[in-house]
Motif scaffolding. Sequence first.
Motif, PDB file in Angstrom:
ATOM      1  N   GLU A 242     -25.646  25.607 119.571  1.00  0.00           N
ATOM      2  CA  GLU A 242     -26.525  24.490 119.240  1.00  0.00           C
ATOM      3  C   GLU A 242     -25.907  23.717 118.085  1.00  0.00           C
ATOM      4  O   GLU A 242     -25.029  24.234 117.389  1.00  0.00           O
ATOM      5  CB  GLU A 242     -27.907  24.990 118.858  1.00  0.00           C
ATOM      6  N   LYS A 243     -26.384  22.506 117.910  1.00  0.00           N
ATOM      7  CA  LYS A 243     -25.787  21.668 116.869  1.00  0.00           C
ATOM      8  C   LYS A 243     -26.089  22.259 115.498  1.00  0.00           C
ATOM      9  O   LYS A 243     -27.252  22.355 115.109  1.00  0.00           O
ATOM     10  CB  LYS A 243     -26.339  20.255 116.974  1.00  0.00           C
ATOM     11  N   GLN A 244     -25.056  22.644 114.790  1.00  0.00           N
ATOM     12  CA  GLN A 244     -25.281  23.241 113.468  1.00  0.00           C
ATOM     13  C   GLN A 244     -25.365  22.141 112.409  1.00  0.00           C
ATOM     14  O   GLN A 244     -24.762  21.080 112.548  1.00  0.00           O
ATOM     15  CB  GLN A 244     -24.148  24.207 113.148  1.00  0.00           C
ATOM     16  N   LEU A 245     -26.095  22.454 111.366  1.00  0.00           N
ATOM     17  CA  LEU A 245     -26.288  21.460 110.305  1.00  0.00           C
ATOM     18  C   LEU A 245     -25.253  21.679 109.193  1.00  0.00           C
ATOM     19  O   LEU A 245     -25.136  22.784 108.646  1.00  0.00           O
ATOM     20  CB  LEU A 245     -27.698  21.572 109.719  1.00  0.00           C
ATOM     21  N   ILE A 246     -24.537  20.630 108.868  1.00  0.00           N
ATOM     22  CA  ILE A 246     -23.546  20.681 107.784  1.00  0.00           C
ATOM     23  C   ILE A 246     -24.032  19.740 106.680  1.00  0.00           C
ATOM     24  O   ILE A 246     -24.389  18.590 106.951  1.00  0.00           O
ATOM     25  CB  ILE A 246     -22.154  20.181 108.257  1.00  0.00           C
ATOM     26  N   LEU A 247     -24.034  20.229 105.456  1.00  0.00           N
ATOM     27  CA  LEU A 247     -24.408  19.376 104.316  1.00  0.00           C
ATOM     28  C   LEU A 247     -23.133  18.911 103.616  1.00  0.00           C
ATOM     29  O   LEU A 247     -22.302  19.742 103.220  1.00  0.00           O
ATOM     30  CB  LEU A 247     -25.293  20.154 103.338  1.00  0.00           C
ATOM     31  N   VAL A 248     -22.979  17.606 103.491  1.00  0.00           N
ATOM     32  CA  VAL A 248     -21.806  17.037 102.812  1.00  0.00           C
ATOM     33  C   VAL A 248     -22.244  16.560 101.423  1.00  0.00           C
ATOM     34  O   VAL A 248     -23.158  15.736 101.316  1.00  0.00           O
ATOM     35  CB  VAL A 248     -21.213  15.847 103.603  1.00  0.00           C
ATOM     36  N   VAL A 249     -21.604  17.086 100.386  1.00  0.00           N
ATOM     37  CA  VAL A 249     -22.013  16.755  99.011  1.00  0.00           C
ATOM     38  C   VAL A 249     -20.825  16.197  98.235  1.00  0.00           C
ATOM     39  O   VAL A 249     -19.823  16.891  98.017  1.00  0.00           O
ATOM     40  CB  VAL A 249     -22.539  18.007  98.270  1.00  0.00           C
ATOM     41  N   ASP A 250     -20.923  14.955  97.860  1.00  0.00           N
ATOM     42  CA  ASP A 250     -19.879  14.334  97.036  1.00  0.00           C
ATOM     43  C   ASP A 250     -20.510  13.124  96.354  1.00  0.00           C
ATOM     44  O   ASP A 250     -21.385  12.473  96.934  1.00  0.00           O
ATOM     45  CB  ASP A 250     -18.689  13.900  97.905  1.00  0.00           C
ATOM     46  N   ASP A 251     -20.068  12.816  95.147  1.00  0.00           N
ATOM     47  CA  ASP A 251     -20.630  11.642  94.470  1.00  0.00           C
ATOM     48  C   ASP A 251     -19.946  10.346  94.906  1.00  0.00           C
ATOM     49  O   ASP A 251     -20.286   9.280  94.413  1.00  0.00           O
ATOM     50  CB  ASP A 251     -20.588  11.806  92.944  1.00  0.00           C
ATOM     51  N   ASP A 252     -18.993  10.426  95.825  1.00  0.00           N
ATOM     52  CA  ASP A 252     -18.357   9.229  96.369  1.00  0.00           C
ATOM     53  C   ASP A 252     -18.976   8.927  97.740  1.00  0.00           C
ATOM     54  O   ASP A 252     -18.654   9.582  98.736  1.00  0.00           O
ATOM     55  CB  ASP A 252     -16.847   9.478  96.501  1.00  0.00           C
ATOM     56  N   PRO A 253     -19.905   7.951  97.814  1.00  0.00           N
ATOM     57  CA  PRO A 253     -20.587   7.686  99.085  1.00  0.00           C
ATOM     58  C   PRO A 253     -19.639   7.326 100.223  1.00  0.00           C
ATOM     59  O   PRO A 253     -19.913   7.638 101.375  1.00  0.00           O
ATOM     60  CB  PRO A 253     -21.498   6.497  98.754  1.00  0.00           C
ATOM     61  N   ASP A 254     -18.509   6.679  99.902  1.00  0.00           N
ATOM     62  CA  ASP A 254     -17.564   6.330 100.965  1.00  0.00           C
ATOM     63  C   ASP A 254     -16.977   7.587 101.605  1.00  0.00           C
ATOM     64  O   ASP A 254     -16.794   7.656 102.816  1.00  0.00           O
ATOM     65  CB  ASP A 254     -16.434   5.451 100.418  1.00  0.00           C
ATOM     66  N   LEU A 255     -16.680   8.574 100.760  1.00  0.00           N
ATOM     67  CA  LEU A 255     -16.125   9.822 101.286  1.00  0.00           C
ATOM     68  C   LEU A 255     -17.188  10.567 102.095  1.00  0.00           C
ATOM     69  O   LEU A 255     -16.894  11.114 103.166  1.00  0.00           O
ATOM     70  CB  LEU A 255     -15.604  10.709 100.147  1.00  0.00           C
ATOM     71  N   VAL A 256     -18.418  10.588 101.602  1.00  0.00           N
ATOM     72  CA  VAL A 256     -19.507  11.244 102.332  1.00  0.00           C
ATOM     73  C   VAL A 256     -19.646  10.631 103.722  1.00  0.00           C
ATOM     74  O   VAL A 256     -19.766  11.335 104.728  1.00  0.00           O
ATOM     75  CB  VAL A 256     -20.846  11.138 101.553  1.00  0.00           C
ATOM     76  N   GLU A 257     -19.582   9.295 103.788  1.00  0.00           N
ATOM     77  CA  GLU A 257     -19.703   8.620 105.085  1.00  0.00           C
ATOM     78  C   GLU A 257     -18.542   8.985 106.009  1.00  0.00           C
ATOM     79  O   GLU A 257     -18.729   9.253 107.189  1.00  0.00           O
ATOM     80  CB  GLU A 257     -19.734   7.095 104.893  1.00  0.00           C
ATOM     81  N   ALA A 258     -17.319   8.986 105.448  1.00  0.00           N
ATOM     82  CA  ALA A 258     -16.136   9.273 106.271  1.00  0.00           C
ATOM     83  C   ALA A 258     -16.211  10.690 106.842  1.00  0.00           C
ATOM     84  O   ALA A 258     -15.969  10.909 108.038  1.00  0.00           O
ATOM     85  CB  ALA A 258     -14.872   9.110 105.436  1.00  0.00           C
ATOM     86  N   VAL A 259     -16.564  11.648 105.995  1.00  0.00           N
ATOM     87  CA  VAL A 259     -16.643  13.043 106.440  1.00  0.00           C
ATOM     88  C   VAL A 259     -17.791  13.198 107.455  1.00  0.00           C
ATOM     89  O   VAL A 259     -17.649  13.860 108.477  1.00  0.00           O
ATOM     90  CB  VAL A 259     -16.830  13.993 105.230  1.00  0.00           C
TER      91      VAL A 259
END
Lengths: 128, 317
Positions: A3-20
């Motif tokens: 099933e689709k697993q949930l991944i939490l992406v944490v970074d203070d750079d919103p551009d990097l968060v979006e890319a990941v």
Amino acid sequence: MSEKQLILVVDDDPDLVEAVSMKLESLEYRVAKAYDGEEAMEKIKEEKPALVILDVMMPRKNGWEACDEIKNNDDLKDIIIVMLTAVADSVKTTSYTHHDGKTTLADDYIAKPIDLDKLMEIVQDHCK
Amino acid sequence: MTEQVKINGIRLNKNYAQVTHAYTDRQNQSCVPLYQALASNGINLVSMSLSTIDNKSFVSGTIASKHFKQVSCQNEYWNCHTNVCTISIYPHHYRLQPLGVLLYLLGRQKVPFQCLISSNAMLTFVVAQTDCDAVIDILSKNFDLPESHVPFEQKENEELTQFLKKKYPETRATYVEKRIKTYGITLESDLHLWSYLFSFDQLAEYGQEIQSRKDKKDKFFFVSAVMATPAQTHLFLVTKKSPGIPAPQACAAELISFHGPHFGDRHSIISRALNCLSEKSIRVLQTGCTGASIGIILPEGKGKEAKRALKDVFEIP
């Protein structure tokens, strides 16, 4: 992946968060986002992600502190943590390294600048 | 404007200066572009907006205040503003709604901004530091933010940095690469660049028009705006379809966009990108860079050639 697993992406750079996040979504993971350590802890407690991609230098609570808090909490300690760090060589001298086996708090790390494909490989390895 | 638009955060960076260089094509032949001059001094451009589509072109860049003395006397044509800050809202997901609301709020509150630029995730604009608290307050009240959100202010604190460097193996990026790593270069074709020049008093009206495009298919690919004069705003919008607001100037365009690790923290990256296009005589209509993202608007049909040229300088995975 059953099933689709949930991944939490944490970074203070919103551009990097979006890319990941976009890359993870293209691999059909569900994605949650946080932009500082405090917000990350709230989302981790609420949503119990399978894996957290966690930056080190962040406002309010840094990645090392958040990592300690997760791994010392019986309810959260099984959540896999992949740290994003700017200086990979130095990581090997700390207790937060996958080379040190039992003393490791984070489960894995990846050096900045991030190779997105390598990060996806790490995520897929841990989320089998 | 009753419906609140959902965003995840507001980001604030203080202690910057804004340097703007407006010039005619004739003047351009005799002066070094602003981005090149800053790159040769090792000065990082935190954000930059460039336009060449009118008779009078301009480059406007944000730099750390500590570099202000270095640049303030370099060129008589440079116009410098000290004590400015950058404020970003994120993520925009290329929706016209957050853009429209932001322009509406800035217009309604009569907050003059030096420039506004989009990146992959953020809409970033530059305002006087004295307006900063008021702007943060307006944004916090008018956007739907997570309950836990605290506007993040990135502060330069030498003492703390030294402490963290000792305690944790992490630092700010200052490295220089022969070929600059990217997460990939994207080319979007069949686009239009719309250019709007209007009185600052009309900003709220334009914002309202833009945010009223509620069809989810209506999205922007790139946006930048500058205060052309203290009373005039110049807005550049790149979309696939017409945004429905008549534009006095419009042209077919292509967009090259890319981002990479630590782009926002390192000098010379935008300069190297624009230099390599210039060497191949590829005209650039618009450029905006902020955070880790760069967007370059080119005349129709020039995208593939530009992408090839950029590969000389940038590494594509």
